[in-house]
Design a protein around this motif. Structure first.
Motif, PDB file in Angstrom:
ATOM      1  N   LEU A 219       0.858  -1.185   0.000  1.00 17.43           N
ATOM      2  CA  LEU A 219       0.000   0.000   0.000  1.00 17.43           C
ATOM      3  C   LEU A 219       0.891   1.231   0.000  1.00 17.43           C
ATOM      4  O   LEU A 219       1.900   1.281   0.696  1.00 17.43           O
ATOM      5  N   THR A 220       0.494   2.218  -0.774  1.00 16.59           N
ATOM      6  CA  THR A 220       1.289   3.435  -0.886  1.00 16.59           C
ATOM      7  C   THR A 220       0.371   4.654  -0.884  1.00 16.59           C
ATOM      8  O   THR A 220      -0.794   4.547  -1.272  1.00 16.59           O
ATOM      9  N   ALA A 221       0.882   5.764  -0.429  1.00 21.63           N
ATOM     10  CA  ALA A 221       0.101   7.003  -0.424  1.00 21.63           C
ATOM     11  C   ALA A 221       0.051   7.561  -1.842  1.00 21.63           C
ATOM     12  O   ALA A 221       1.060   7.668  -2.520  1.00 21.63           O
ATOM     13  N   ILE A 222      -1.167   7.887  -2.279  1.00 23.81           N
ATOM     14  CA  ILE A 222      -1.382   8.523  -3.581  1.00 23.81           C
ATOM     15  C   ILE A 222      -2.251   9.745  -3.298  1.00 23.81           C
ATOM     16  O   ILE A 222      -3.467   9.626  -3.153  1.00 23.81           O
ATOM     17  N   GLY A 223      -1.620  10.887  -3.177  1.00 21.15           N
ATOM     18  CA  GLY A 223      -2.340  12.083  -2.768  1.00 21.15           C
ATOM     19  C   GLY A 223      -2.858  11.890  -1.357  1.00 21.15           C
ATOM     20  O   GLY A 223      -2.117  11.509  -0.463  1.00 21.15           O
ATOM     21  N   SER A 224      -4.157  12.097  -1.156  1.00 17.58           N
ATOM     22  CA  SER A 224      -4.741  11.897   0.176  1.00 17.58           C
ATOM     23  C   SER A 224      -5.396  10.515   0.275  1.00 17.58           C
ATOM     24  O   SER A 224      -6.106  10.234   1.233  1.00 17.58           O
ATOM     25  N   SER A 225      -5.145   9.657  -0.712  1.00 16.08           N
ATOM     26  CA  SER A 225      -5.710   8.303  -0.727  1.00 16.08           C
ATOM     27  C   SER A 225      -4.618   7.268  -0.541  1.00 16.08           C
ATOM     28  O   SER A 225      -3.439   7.590  -0.481  1.00 16.08           O
ATOM     29  N   THR A 226      -5.013   6.024  -0.465  1.00 11.36           N
ATOM     30  CA  THR A 226      -4.084   4.906  -0.392  1.00 11.36           C
ATOM     31  C   THR A 226      -4.338   4.003  -1.578  1.00 11.36           C
ATOM     32  O   THR A 226      -5.484   3.757  -1.943  1.00 11.36           O
ATOM     33  N   GLY A 227      -3.279   3.527  -2.213  1.00  7.71           N
ATOM     34  CA  GLY A 227      -3.442   2.685  -3.383  1.00  7.71           C
ATOM     35  C   GLY A 227      -2.352   1.652  -3.484  1.00  7.71           C
ATOM     36  O   GLY A 227      -1.469   1.564  -2.639  1.00  7.71           O
ATOM     37  N   VAL A 228      -2.427   0.860  -4.534  1.00  6.95           N
ATOM     38  CA  VAL A 228      -1.397  -0.130  -4.830  1.00  6.95           C
ATOM     39  C   VAL A 228      -0.927   0.095  -6.261  1.00  6.95           C
ATOM     40  O   VAL A 228      -1.674   0.585  -7.106  1.00  6.95           O
ATOM     41  N   VAL A 229       0.303  -0.260  -6.518  1.00  2.43           N
ATOM     42  CA  VAL A 229       0.849  -0.198  -7.865  1.00  2.43           C
ATOM     43  C   VAL A 229       0.944  -1.634  -8.356  1.00  2.43           C
ATOM     44  O   VAL A 229       1.545  -2.490  -7.706  1.00  2.43           O
ATOM     45  N   LEU A 230       0.317  -1.903  -9.500  1.00  2.00           N
ATOM     46  CA  LEU A 230       0.362  -3.244 -10.070  1.00  2.00           C
ATOM     47  C   LEU A 230       1.556  -3.352 -11.008  1.00  2.00           C
ATOM     48  O   LEU A 230       1.767  -2.478 -11.852  1.00  2.00           O
ATOM     49  N   PRO A 231       2.334  -4.419 -10.882  1.00  2.00           N
ATOM     50  CA  PRO A 231       3.485  -4.590 -11.768  1.00  2.00           C
ATOM     51  C   PRO A 231       3.054  -4.707 -13.230  1.00  2.00           C
ATOM     52  O   PRO A 231       1.957  -5.166 -13.543  1.00  2.00           O
ATOM     53  N   LYS A 232       3.939  -4.301 -14.119  1.00  2.00           N
ATOM     54  CA  LYS A 232       3.683  -4.329 -15.556  1.00  2.00           C
ATOM     55  C   LYS A 232       3.252  -5.719 -16.015  1.00  2.00           C
ATOM     56  O   LYS A 232       2.332  -5.866 -16.819  1.00  2.00           O
ATOM     57  N   GLU A 233       3.889  -6.760 -15.487  1.00  2.00           N
ATOM     58  CA  GLU A 233       3.570  -8.136 -15.883  1.00  2.00           C
ATOM     59  C   GLU A 233       2.128  -8.497 -15.520  1.00  2.00           C
ATOM     60  O   GLU A 233       1.444  -9.201 -16.265  1.00  2.00           O
ATOM     61  N   VAL A 234       1.660  -8.018 -14.382  1.00  2.00           N
ATOM     62  CA  VAL A 234       0.285  -8.293 -13.945  1.00  2.00           C
ATOM     63  C   VAL A 234      -0.693  -7.588 -14.881  1.00  2.00           C
ATOM     64  O   VAL A 234      -1.688  -8.177 -15.318  1.00  2.00           O
ATOM     65  N   LEU A 235      -0.413  -6.337 -15.205  1.00  2.00           N
ATOM     66  CA  LEU A 235      -1.279  -5.590 -16.116  1.00  2.00           C
ATOM     67  C   LEU A 235      -1.349  -6.262 -17.489  1.00  2.00           C
ATOM     68  O   LEU A 235      -2.418  -6.358 -18.086  1.00  2.00           O
ATOM     69  N   GLU A 236      -0.218  -6.745 -17.971  1.00  2.00           N
ATOM     70  CA  GLU A 236      -0.194  -7.429 -19.267  1.00  2.00           C
ATOM     71  C   GLU A 236      -1.017  -8.711 -19.225  1.00  2.00           C
ATOM     72  O   GLU A 236      -1.773  -8.998 -20.149  1.00  2.00           O
ATOM     73  N   ARG A 237      -0.878  -9.489 -18.156  1.00  2.00           N
ATOM     74  CA  ARG A 237      -1.650 -10.745 -18.044  1.00  2.00           C
ATOM     75  C   ARG A 237      -3.138 -10.487 -17.921  1.00  2.00           C
ATOM     76  O   ARG A 237      -3.953 -11.269 -18.388  1.00  2.00           O
ATOM     77  N   MET A 238      -3.505  -9.366 -17.286  1.00  2.00           N
ATOM     78  CA  MET A 238      -4.920  -9.014 -17.156  1.00  2.00           C
ATOM     79  C   MET A 238      -5.434  -8.311 -18.406  1.00  2.00           C
ATOM     80  O   MET A 238      -6.625  -8.058 -18.529  1.00  2.00           O
ATOM     81  N   ASN A 239      -4.515  -7.979 -19.317  1.00  2.00           N
ATOM     82  CA  ASN A 239      -4.851  -7.297 -20.564  1.00  2.00           C
ATOM     83  C   ASN A 239      -5.520  -5.940 -20.299  1.00  2.00           C
ATOM     84  O   ASN A 239      -6.555  -5.618 -20.879  1.00  2.00           O
TER      85      ASN A 239
ATOM     86  N   ALA B  47      -4.651  -1.582 -19.244  1.00  2.00           N
ATOM     87  CA  ALA B  47      -3.657  -0.509 -19.326  1.00  2.00           C
ATOM     88  C   ALA B  47      -4.163   0.689 -18.531  1.00  2.00           C
ATOM     89  O   ALA B  47      -5.311   0.707 -18.056  1.00  2.00           O
ATOM     90  N   LYS B  48      -3.332   1.687 -18.416  1.00  2.00           N
ATOM     91  CA  LYS B  48      -3.669   2.908 -17.696  1.00  2.00           C
ATOM     92  C   LYS B  48      -4.993   3.471 -18.222  1.00  2.00           C
ATOM     93  O   LYS B  48      -5.203   3.571 -19.432  1.00  2.00           O
ATOM     94  N   GLY B  49      -5.901   3.794 -17.322  1.00  2.00           N
ATOM     95  CA  GLY B  49      -7.203   4.346 -17.700  1.00  2.00           C
ATOM     96  C   GLY B  49      -8.314   3.313 -17.764  1.00  2.00           C
ATOM     97  O   GLY B  49      -9.487   3.664 -17.762  1.00  2.00           O
ATOM     98  N   ASP B  50      -7.965   2.010 -17.834  1.00  2.00           N
ATOM     99  CA  ASP B  50      -8.982   0.960 -17.833  1.00  2.00           C
ATOM    100  C   ASP B  50      -9.574   0.811 -16.437  1.00  2.00           C
ATOM    101  O   ASP B  50      -8.988   1.252 -15.447  1.00  2.00           O
ATOM    102  N   SER B  51     -10.730   0.161 -16.357  1.00  2.00           N
ATOM    103  CA  SER B  51     -11.374  -0.077 -15.065  1.00  2.00           C
ATOM    104  C   SER B  51     -11.111  -1.504 -14.598  1.00  2.00           C
ATOM    105  O   SER B  51     -11.051  -2.429 -15.403  1.00  2.00           O
TER     106      SER B  51
END
Length: 75
Positions: free
Chosen positions: A6-26, A28-32
């Motif tokens: 978990l990481t701070a993103i502005g006043s929220s908390t979020g996670v960063v997904l590794p590039k490999e995970v995003l590729e396997r899930m098909n 990209a940035k902006g998708d839901s």
């Protein structure tokens, strides 16, 4: 297994997904992504909208039950 921090993103908390995970899930940035709670209380992160899946299942059921009627209407 991939561990996410978990990481701070502005006043929220979020996670960063590794590039490999995003590729396997098909995705990209902006998708839901959808966080779905399972019956056992676990969570699943998916790019597929579960409400659409239920609608497709319902439509499939209607097509199966009214196959003959739909064929006649198509003529």
């Amino acid at each position: 297994m991939t561990v996410l921090k978990l990481t701070a993103i502005g006043s929220s908390t979020g996670v960063v997904l590794p590039k490999e995970v995003l590729e396997r899930m098909n995705v990209a940035k902006g998708d839901s992504l959808y966080l779905v709670e399972a019956a056992d209380g676990a969570y699943r992160l998916t790019p597929y909208d579960p409400t659409i899946a239920r609608k497709i299942e319902k439509a499939d059921d209607i097509v199966r039950r009214y196959h003959n009627t739909l064929q006649r209407l198509a003529k």
